[in-house]
Every structure is written in structure tokens, then in C-alpha cells.
Design a protein around this motif. Structure first.
Motif, PDB file in Angstrom:
ATOM      1  N   LEU A 248       0.845  -1.198   0.000  1.00 54.28           N
ATOM      2  CA  LEU A 248       0.000   0.000   0.000  1.00 54.28           C
ATOM      3  C   LEU A 248       0.875   1.241   0.000  1.00 54.28           C
ATOM      4  N   ASP A 249       0.279   2.349  -0.467  1.00 52.47           N
ATOM      5  CA  ASP A 249       0.970   3.633  -0.300  1.00 52.47           C
ATOM      6  C   ASP A 249       1.041   3.947   1.190  1.00 52.47           C
ATOM      7  N   GLN A 252      -2.175   5.127   2.612  1.00 53.12           N
ATOM      8  CA  GLN A 252      -3.180   4.058   2.708  1.00 53.12           C
ATOM      9  C   GLN A 252      -2.912   3.196   3.937  1.00 53.12           C
TER      10      GLN A 252
END
Lengths: 278, 300
Positions: A248-249, A252
Motif C-alpha cells: 500500500l501507499d 493508505q
């Protein structure tokens, strides 16, 4: 609002008038210092050739080729150290049930939602403080070990300091998760056992198992530990990722962690916090 | 000087599953008096007090201080001081810090902490961790917590439990002083004898229901009046009573005559020329009335 601020001050006083916080902080510092310092020295030694790769069992893969070492070494503060703010949060709530201090607490502040919100805010801040302690160990001792072997510790690199900031945020969120888990499972012994079993055993296994297939790897990204590593941006756990699902970023990951904290706290409020205090 | 508020229970009921712990309980507690909240263990005293303090939600009914529910009080600790069970402490925290936490939460000056610790006689142990406290010291610390906001209302659950004789004497005077200052004092106990020196009024409950309400003296009733009378010559005394139509039985210390008028028996004996060795009215004590009200064996 004054009630809330008073409640926050009282929650700070609760934490700093018992011995738990500094005991946990000392263990956190030593534990992370040992891992970051030790592995920092080992990996930097291998990378710079001071330690021969042949003396380290690399499974025939030769040199590790980690790319940049410092972010990984520094990430031990959260990727290994996160259990400490969780425990602090769990003990802050379950202790109220165990020692029956909910009675004087709710007599002084009858609005129970205010008390729980104040506890969460307090623990996020103290958890962030634990982040600073963990980073002092991982950047201080780990970075020192890297420098000693001639690897650039990247202390002047803005990326390093962004990672430091995200690590502090992650540790704060972990403490909030601890508070939420504590109200969800108010039995102190049960709570601690579940936290230790999940963080030290169940989740690492799940992350490993999930990483073999792309579809499970994507689900595995939402495990709290994975989300935390995504938020921080580096972790030794994400180095070996056979299926190669992108993590995930960072934001996120942060939202996933926040989501765990909110869901646990809201459900815990309903199942234990607002119940009769007998 | 803080003024007391009227405590008012209105049709309070609490059910735990199918068990009715408290049933339609209604009574008021007036300022300036010490009110004993009495009943055997398990009668619902603690549950009622916890409902009053907003710690337990009633199934129905309301409990208020001057018409305001506890959770709606603007400054709860400065209005109501409560001491519930003796073990609401983190053992690793000192008494001073324990009270300090709640002084902060309630916005009270930190100087109150040492003031109340001094008031309950714990000043010398202020910096000691509560884990090392004796039961009596914990009771005093609970009381210190109740006094923290200098409240006009005191709600104390079994405050005499675990106190040594000196502590019991102290708390009796303390309760009287608090009421004399105009405060409302509600104090629970499962033993009437424990509080009868201190209370003006009694509220007695059994099995979750109100069974008696009134001044302490209202317990001093005679359900079956009896007078004990004896003579060196019991036969003559018995004959005189029988002649006057007074029913009696023979007891350990004399004849138990079914009358509440010792003077009548004295007159009878005098006119019959019988010498008396014993003549006094047998009173059923407060404790007997109390036990009769709450159902005797349940109180043990």
C-alpha cells in the motif's frame, strides 16, 4: 472542552505516576538497539565486504543486494517495536477494569465517551514518544553501526527524516489500537496474551503465507503489521516478497491502521466501556 | 460552606437478567442529617448507590441530587463525594498521585490532595504506594477521595468495614460533623448496630425493596409487649396475676407477663402482699426490629 482537556491531563498523570511507561521504554530501547545495531553491523559488514558473504548463510543467493540499508535498519523501531505502544495502550485500558479504577474515573468525569477519547489522544501522544525512543535506538545505534562500517547512514537525507516522521505517526496509531483492543477485551491477561500471540506469531505467519500468491498478498497488505510497514515505507519483512504484490501507499497504510484503532475502540466502547461498573 | 442537596430515588428498578436486584425503590434523603441505608448483604444497597452515581444504568426510574442526575452535574466531585468499595486503586500509584489524578480530572486545586489526606489521617503515608496499604488505610483513602471536592453530599458504601475501633470512633464523629455542617450524608451498612450511634434516619431495604423508612426512633416499637416480673414467692405472684386475668409464661429470669405496664403489676403485687424481686419492661431492641424487618436469617 475544558472537561476533555482536564481528562487528557488526568490520563497523562495516570501513565506517568506508575512505573510501567519507563520500564516498557527501556526494554523497547534495548531491544531495538540490539536488533538495529547488530543487524546494521552485520549487513553493513557484508555489503562493504568487511565480512565475507561466505561466512553468512545466504541460501546460495550470494550477497544480499538490499539496495539502501539505512531505511531498513531504521524501520526496526516500528516493524519490531510496535508491540510496545500496543501493550502500553492495552494496559492503560485493561488496568482500569482490573484495578476497578473506572469507579473513581467515571465519578470524576461521568461522560464516559470523553474519558475514552481523552485516553486515546493521550496514548497516541505517548505512543509517538515511544516512537522517538525506538528511533533513538534504531537510528542512533543502527545508524552508528552502519557508519562504523563505512556505509552512509543517510542522516542528511530528507527521505530518512520523512521516514522518521511516519514511524512516529505509526507508533502513535499503534498505541490507539492498544486502547481499542483493551476495551474490546477488557480482561488484562487475555488481552496481553492475544496481543503477544498475534503480533509475535500469528501475524508474521499470515504475512508470510499470504505473500506466496498475488491475490492473498493483496489481502495480506491489509494486515495491521503490513499496513504499518507500508506507512513507514520500509521493513525487513517486505524484502522477501515472492509474489511481488505492491504494498500500500504510505497514506493508505496509515488509514488502515487508523481504521483498526477506530473500529476496535467504537466496538469496545459498546461492549465494555459503557456497561455497568459494578 | 457547601450546602447539601436532597437525594431523591424515584421508582428505581434494576434487573440483572431475570433477577430483580432493586424493585421500585423510592425515597428521599435530607440535608443536615445522617441517613443510614440499611439492609442485609445482597439486598441491593450497593446497586442502588451505583445507580445513584451513574455507574450502573437503572432498568427504570431516576435518581437525582437536587433534581439533577449525577452525569448531568456540572461539577460532580464538588457536589457529591462518594466512597464505594475499598479497592479502587492502582496498587503501584502513591496515595498522593492517586488523588492527584482525579483532582486534575475534576479541575480541583492540587492543594486539596494533601488537605484531604490530612483530614483522614493519611498525611504521613501520602507518598506510599497504595499496594502496601491496610484495609483500614484504603477505607480512609476512599473517604479522602470522597472529600476531594469538599462536596455538600456524601454517599458512603459500608465505610466502617475494616476500620479498627479507633477508626470507627473517628468516622462516627466525622459523619455527625458533616451533617452538622448542613451536608447530606447517606451511609450504607448491613449492620444497624454499626451505624445506630450516628444516624438520624434509616432507610431499610430487603430483597431490593423498601421495607422501612423514618427516623431511627421509629424502629423502637413493641410488637409483642412483655414485662418481666419475679418474686421470692413465685406461686403467690402467679396466683395474683391469674386472678387479675393477666396471661404469663415462666421464663429464665422470671415470669413473662403479657402487658406493657410494669406499674399495673407492681400494684397487683402490692395489693396481694407479694414481695417483688424483679420488675421491668422487656424492650425489643432496635436490632430486633431491624432483623424482623429484613427477614431475620437473611441478615447473616
Amino acid at each position: 472542552m475544558t472537561t476533555f482537556l482536564r481528562s487528557v491531563s488526568a490520563e497523562f498523570a495516570k501513565i506517568f505516576t506508575t512505573r510501567l511507561w519507563w520500564l516498557l521504554a527501556i526494554v523497547l530501547f534495548c531491544y531495538i538497539g540490539l536488533i538495529a545495531g547488530g543487524l546494521g553491523a552485520l549487513l553493513a559488514g557484508v555489503e562493504t565486504g568487511v565480512i565475507s558473504p561466505d561466512t553468512v548463510n545466504t541460501g546460495g543467493a550470494g550477497a544480499f543486494g538490499f539496495g539502501s540499508l539505512p531505511p531498513i535498519i531504521y524501520s526496526f523501531a516500528s516493524s519490531v517495536g510496535y508491540v510496545f505502544p500496543v501493550l502500553l495502550g492495552v494496559l492503560a485500558t485493561t488496568g482500569e477494569f482490573r484495578h476497578q479504577t473506572l469507579t473513581p474515573t467515571f465519578l470524576a468525569t461521568p461522560r464516559r465517551g470523553v474519558v475514552l477519547a481523552a485516553k486515546t489522544v493521550t496514548l497516541v501522544l505517548v505512543g509517538a514518544g515511544f516512537g522517538v525512543v525506538g528511533l533513538a535506538a534504531s537510528v542512533g545505534l543502527g545508524g552508528g553501526a552502519l557508519s562504523a562500517f563505512g556505509v552512509d547512514a543517510l542522516l542528511l537525507d530528507s527521505e530518512t527524516w520523512l521516514q522518521v516522521g511516519r514511524t512516529i505517526l505509526a507508533m502513535g496509531l499503534w498505541a490507539a489500537i492498544g486502547v481499542g483492543f483493551g476495551v474490546l477485551v477488557p480482561s488484562q491477561v487475555a488481552s496481553i496474551v492475544v496481543v503477544l500471540a498475534f503480533t509475535q506469531f500469528v501475524e508474521p505467519l499470515l504475512r508470510l503465507a499470504a505473500s506466496f500468491l498475488e491475490v492473498t498478498a493483496q489481502i495480506g497488505n491489509f494486515l495491521p503489521g503490513s499496513a504499518s510497514d507500508a506507512l513507514v515505507g520500509a521493513s525487513v519483512f517486505t524484502l522477501a516478497n515472492p509474489a511481488g504484490a505492491p504494498p500500500l501507499d504510505w497514506w493508505q497504510g496509515g488509514l488502515v491502521l487508523l481504521g483498526y484503532a477506530v473500529v476496535a475502540t467504537v466496538i469496545g466502547y459498546a461492549v465494555s466501556w459503557k456497561k455497568d461498573v459494578t | 460552606m457547601p450546602t447539601g442537596a436532597v437525594i431523591e430515588f424515584t421508582s428505581i428498578s434494576k434487573r440483572f437478567g431475570k433477577v430483580a436486584a432493586v424493585n421500585e425503590l423510592s425515597f428521599t434523603v435530607e440535608p443536615g442529617r445522617v441517613t443510614g441505608f440499611l439492609g442485609p448483604n445482597g439486598a441491593g444497597k450497593t446497586t442502588s448507590l451505583r445507580i445513584l452515581l451513574g455507574l450502573v444504568a437503572p432498568t427504570s426510574g431516576t435518581a437525582t441530587f437536587g433534581g439533577v442526575r449525577y452525569r448531568d452535574l456540572p461539577n460532580p466531585l464538588a457536589t457529591v463525594g462518594a466512597a464505594l468499595e475499598a479497592a479502587s486503586f492502582h496498587p503501584g500509584r502513591t496515595a498522593q498521585n492517586h488523588l492527584g489524578v482525579y483532582a486534575i480530572a475534576a479541575g480541583l486545586p492540587r492543594t486539596r490532595v494533601m488537605e484531604v489526606l490530612t483530614q483522614v489521617g493519611l498525611a504521613a503515608h501520602a507518598a506510599q504506594r497504595v499496594g502496601g496499604y491496610s484495609l483500614g488505610m484504603r477505607q480512609r483513602l476512599g473517604l479522602a477521595y470522597a472529600l476531594l471536592g469538599d462536596p455538600g453530599v456524601l454517599v458512603l458504601d459500608e465505610p466502617i468495614n475494616g476500620l479498627d475501633p479507633e477508626g470507627i470512633r473517628w468516622i462516627r464523629g466525622f459523619l455527625r460533623d458533616m451533617a452538622a455542617e448542613g451536608r447530606t450524608v447517606l451511609v450504607s451498612s448491613h449492620l444497624l448496630s454499626e451505624v445506630q450511634q450516628s444516624v438520624d434516619d434509616v432507610v431499610i431495604i430487603a430483597r431490593g425493596e423498601l421495607v422501612h423508612l423514618g427516623p431511627l426512633s421509629s424502629l423502637d416499637t413493641d410488637a409483642a409487649p412483655q414485662t418481666i416480673v419475679d418474686s421470692p414467692n413465685r406461686e403467690a405472684l402467679g396466683a395474683a396475676l391469674t386472678a387479675a386475668g393477666i396471661i404469663f409464661s415462666i421464663g429464665r429470669t422470671g415470669l413473662l407477663a403479657a402487658t406493657s405496664d410494669p406499674a399495673l403489676l407492681g400494684h397487683l403485687a402490692f395489693t396481694a402482699g407479694v414481695e417483688l424481686s424483679v420488675l421491668h419492661r422487656q424492650k425489643t431492641g432496635l436490632e430486633d426490629s431491624f432483623l424482623a424487618l429484613v427477614g431475620g436469617s437473611h441478615s447473616l
